[in-house]
Motif scaffolding. Structure first.
Motif, mmCIF file in Angstrom:
data_model
loop_
_atom_site.group_PDB
_atom_site.id
_atom_site.type_symbol
_atom_site.label_atom_id
_atom_site.label_comp_id
_atom_site.label_asym_id
_atom_site.label_seq_id
_atom_site.Cartn_x
_atom_site.Cartn_y
_atom_site.Cartn_z
ATOM 1 N N ILE A 18 0.855 -1.194 0.000
ATOM 2 C CA ILE A 18 0.000 0.000 0.000
ATOM 3 C C ILE A 18 0.889 1.241 0.000
ATOM 4 C CG2 ILE A 18 -1.797 1.297 1.234
ATOM 5 C CD1 ILE A 18 -2.444 -1.460 2.632
ATOM 6 N N LEU A 19 0.661 2.132 -0.949
ATOM 7 C CA LEU A 19 1.385 3.399 -1.020
ATOM 8 C C LEU A 19 0.375 4.537 -1.111
ATOM 9 C CD1 LEU A 19 4.565 4.242 -3.037
ATOM 10 C CD2 LEU A 19 2.594 5.758 -3.195
ATOM 11 N N VAL A 20 0.601 5.577 -0.345
ATOM 12 C CA VAL A 20 -0.319 6.716 -0.293
ATOM 13 C C VAL A 20 0.422 7.987 -0.723
ATOM 14 C CG1 VAL A 20 -1.766 8.169 1.191
ATOM 15 C CG2 VAL A 20 -1.663 5.687 1.574
ATOM 16 N N LEU A 21 -0.218 8.771 -1.600
ATOM 17 C CA LEU A 21 0.306 10.078 -1.984
ATOM 18 C C LEU A 21 -0.794 11.117 -1.780
ATOM 19 C CD1 LEU A 21 2.408 11.998 -3.214
ATOM 20 C CD2 LEU A 21 1.516 11.384 -5.477
ATOM 21 N N ALA A 22 -0.496 12.124 -0.961
ATOM 22 C CA ALA A 22 -1.436 13.216 -0.716
ATOM 23 C C ALA A 22 -0.624 14.495 -0.573
ATOM 24 C CB ALA A 22 -2.270 12.945 0.540
ATOM 25 N N GLY A 23 -1.279 15.600 -0.234
ATOM 26 C CA GLY A 23 -0.546 16.836 0.000
ATOM 27 C C GLY A 23 -1.358 18.063 -0.339
ATOM 28 N N ASP A 24 -1.199 19.095 0.495
ATOM 29 C CA ASP A 24 -1.954 20.329 0.268
ATOM 30 C C ASP A 24 -1.162 21.360 -0.538
ATOM 31 O OD1 ASP A 24 -0.121 20.878 2.226
ATOM 32 O OD2 ASP A 24 -1.554 21.663 3.689
ATOM 33 N N ASP A 25 0.101 21.056 -0.872
ATOM 34 C CA ASP A 25 0.846 21.887 -1.813
ATOM 35 C C ASP A 25 0.524 21.336 -3.197
ATOM 36 O OD1 ASP A 25 2.736 22.993 -3.560
ATOM 37 O OD2 ASP A 25 4.264 23.162 -1.999
ATOM 38 N N LEU A 26 -0.488 21.925 -3.843
ATOM 39 C CA LEU A 26 -1.033 21.349 -5.074
ATOM 40 C C LEU A 26 0.008 21.212 -6.168
ATOM 41 C CD1 LEU A 26 -3.501 20.272 -6.505
ATOM 42 C CD2 LEU A 26 -4.079 22.607 -7.183
ATOM 43 N N GLY A 27 0.853 22.233 -6.331
ATOM 44 C CA GLY A 27 1.873 22.181 -7.372
ATOM 45 C C GLY A 27 2.846 21.036 -7.154
ATOM 46 N N GLN A 28 3.319 20.899 -5.932
ATOM 47 C CA GLN A 28 4.262 19.827 -5.627
ATOM 48 C C GLN A 28 3.571 18.467 -5.716
ATOM 49 O OE1 GLN A 28 7.348 18.410 -2.075
ATOM 50 N NE2 GLN A 28 6.098 20.219 -1.773
ATOM 51 N N GLN A 172 15.927 36.288 -6.874
ATOM 52 C CA GLN A 172 14.903 37.114 -7.521
ATOM 53 C C GLN A 172 13.837 36.236 -8.178
ATOM 54 O OE1 GLN A 172 14.447 40.138 -7.149
ATOM 55 N NE2 GLN A 172 13.120 40.847 -8.791
ATOM 56 N N LEU A 173 14.280 35.122 -8.762
ATOM 57 C CA LEU A 173 13.327 34.182 -9.366
ATOM 58 C C LEU A 173 12.377 33.621 -8.309
ATOM 59 C CD1 LEU A 173 13.907 31.497 -12.019
ATOM 60 C CD2 LEU A 173 12.927 30.793 -9.846
ATOM 61 N N LEU A 174 12.925 33.244 -7.160
ATOM 62 C CA LEU A 174 12.095 32.692 -6.092
ATOM 63 C C LEU A 174 11.111 33.737 -5.561
ATOM 64 C CD1 LEU A 174 14.804 30.627 -4.173
ATOM 65 C CD2 LEU A 174 12.961 29.735 -5.590
ATOM 66 N N LEU A 175 11.585 34.978 -5.456
ATOM 67 C CA LEU A 175 10.701 36.059 -5.006
ATOM 68 C C LEU A 175 9.585 36.291 -6.019
ATOM 69 C CD1 LEU A 175 13.244 38.684 -3.591
ATOM 70 C CD2 LEU A 175 11.450 37.521 -2.291
ATOM 71 N N LYS A 176 9.941 36.308 -7.305
ATOM 72 C CA LYS A 176 8.946 36.500 -8.361
ATOM 73 C C LYS A 176 7.940 35.349 -8.375
ATOM 74 C CE LYS A 176 8.992 38.685 -11.951
ATOM 75 N NZ LYS A 176 8.171 39.790 -12.516
ATOM 76 N N SER A 177 8.408 34.182 -7.956
ATOM 77 C CA SER A 177 7.552 32.990 -7.926
ATOM 78 C C SER A 177 6.809 32.860 -6.601
ATOM 79 C CB SER A 177 8.393 31.732 -8.161
ATOM 80 O OG SER A 177 9.162 31.830 -9.335
ATOM 81 N N ASN A 178 6.995 33.848 -5.719
ATOM 82 C CA ASN A 178 6.360 33.858 -4.395
ATOM 83 C C ASN A 178 6.711 32.598 -3.598
ATOM 84 O OD1 ASN A 178 4.823 35.235 -2.465
ATOM 85 N ND2 ASN A 178 2.953 34.159 -3.021
ATOM 86 N N PHE A 179 7.928 32.057 -3.855
ATOM 87 C CA PHE A 179 8.423 30.861 -3.169
ATOM 88 C C PHE A 179 7.450 29.683 -3.300
ATOM 89 C CE2 PHE A 179 10.952 34.220 -1.370
ATOM 90 C CZ PHE A 179 12.211 33.647 -1.279
ATOM 91 N N ASP A 180 6.764 29.641 -4.443
ATOM 92 C CA ASP A 180 5.853 28.531 -4.740
ATOM 93 C C ASP A 180 6.590 27.494 -5.579
ATOM 94 O OD1 ASP A 180 2.951 27.429 -5.003
ATOM 95 O OD2 ASP A 180 3.678 27.539 -7.068
#
Length: 344
Positions: A18-28, A172-180
């Protein structure tokens, strides 16, 4: 090692029962799900795999396949997608009877079957089902990465793409990406398309990457604070036409001006930039990005603390009046912009 790296190392032959994958970080979560399916070699046409979207397929049909022995090979992999019953999402897929049937399977799974359960959302630790899955299965939960983890991953991905950044450009890239997570990866690929193997500068990041809502509201805040009323009203109008609510614009503007005011207060005490970062991180209860402070110090240098405080008061009062329904909100917002532009 982040969850995505762990998932990429999985192989179909090494899957647990049994393997489970979930998460509230939708992109990840989406990245992890795609990586998981790739790692196990999933092919919809391959009869050794069974895929069930439980939003569209009855559990009765899925359970029948899950509990039966493999027919085309010695082992089979069954995938249950959108299994909302294990998350904090209020939507339930299984009836009470079906839940008991599924829990019975978890207690005694078919030896020749590997079950993968997926659903975007935070696992609900209070549910009996989740407790059973954590006890008997291998669980991956995609949660928002801490800044050092995200930075290290994006840096590694950039190197894999053959990208090099000048000093401060990656931040700057991370800031522009809002650390998402997802936005950072998309922006990385975007830069790869336009820059190839050329060095990427902070100017490239600012000029090439599409503006986020945060960027647009930052521009709006700057127009207002600089008394560029016409530009502010035009940008605010464009944002509302795109579906952004005035109350949301006010909230983000307040956050940006408050950050300026906090820095201005600490700066008035004669503290150096490193100490500003440390004190502000302690005050806010989170690690403040040094580049966020560096850029804020540059952008706020022409504003007095009194001016910033008065601007905040006007926005807070406007927010209150809108929520009280005293006047039409666009009129109140325009009036607030006018008041702030006349403070200087």
């Amino acid at each position: 090692m982040i969850i995505l790296d762990k998932i990429k190392k999985l192989k179909a032959s090494q899957l647990p029962p049994i393997l489970v994958l979930a998460g509230d970080d939708l992109g990840q979560y989406q990245e992890c799900k795609a990586a998981l399916l790739a790692s196990i070699g999933f092919e919809a046409s391959d009869l050794t795999y069974s895929y069930f979207d439980l939003e569209e397929t009855s559990f009765e049909q899925a359970a029948l396949d899950l509990e039966s022995l493999p027919f085309f090979a010695d082992e089979k992999i069954v995938i249950f997608d959108n299994f909302f019953d294990m998350t904090t999402n209020k939507k339930n897929i299984l009836t009470d009877t079906e839940m008991k049937q599924f829990e019975s399977y978890l207690a005694n799974p078919v030896v020749s079957t590997r079950l993968i359960i997926c659903c975007a959302g935070k696992l609900d630790g209070k549910r009996r089902l989740v407790k059973l899955l954590k006890r008997d299965g291998l669980v991956f939960e995609a949660e928002s990465l801490k800044e050092p983890e995200l930075r290290a991953y994006i840096d590694r991905e950039a190197q894999a793409l053959g990208l090099t950044f000048t000093s401060g450009a990656l931040e700057q890239l991370l800031l522009k990406s809002n650390f998402d997570f997802s936005t950072s990866l998309k922006n990385l690929l975007f830069l790869k398309t336009y820059k190839g193997k050329e060095k990427i500068t902070s100017t490239d990041v600012n000029d090439l990457l599409p503006k986020s809502l945060q960027d647009n509201i930052f521009d709006l805040t700057q127009f207002v604070l600089q008394a560029k009323l016409l530009s502010a009203r035009e940008l605010a109008h464009d944002l509302t036409l795109q579906g952004e609510d005035v109350i949301k614009l006010i909230a983000v503007m307040l956050g940006q001006i408050r950050f300026f005011a906090q820095l201005k207060t600490l700066q008035s005490m004669g503290k150096a930039e490193n100490q500003l970062i440390s004190d502000l991180s302690e005050y806010l209860g989170r690690k403040v990005n040094p580049y966020q402070v560096k850029f804020a110090l540059r952008d706020m240098r022409h504003y007095s603390l009194d001016f910033l405080q008065e601007s905040m008061k006007i926005l807070i009062e406007t927010d209150y009046q809108i929520k009280q329904g005293r006047y039409e909100k666009d009129y109140l917002f325009d009036l607030a912009l006018l008041k702030i532009s006349q403070l200087k």
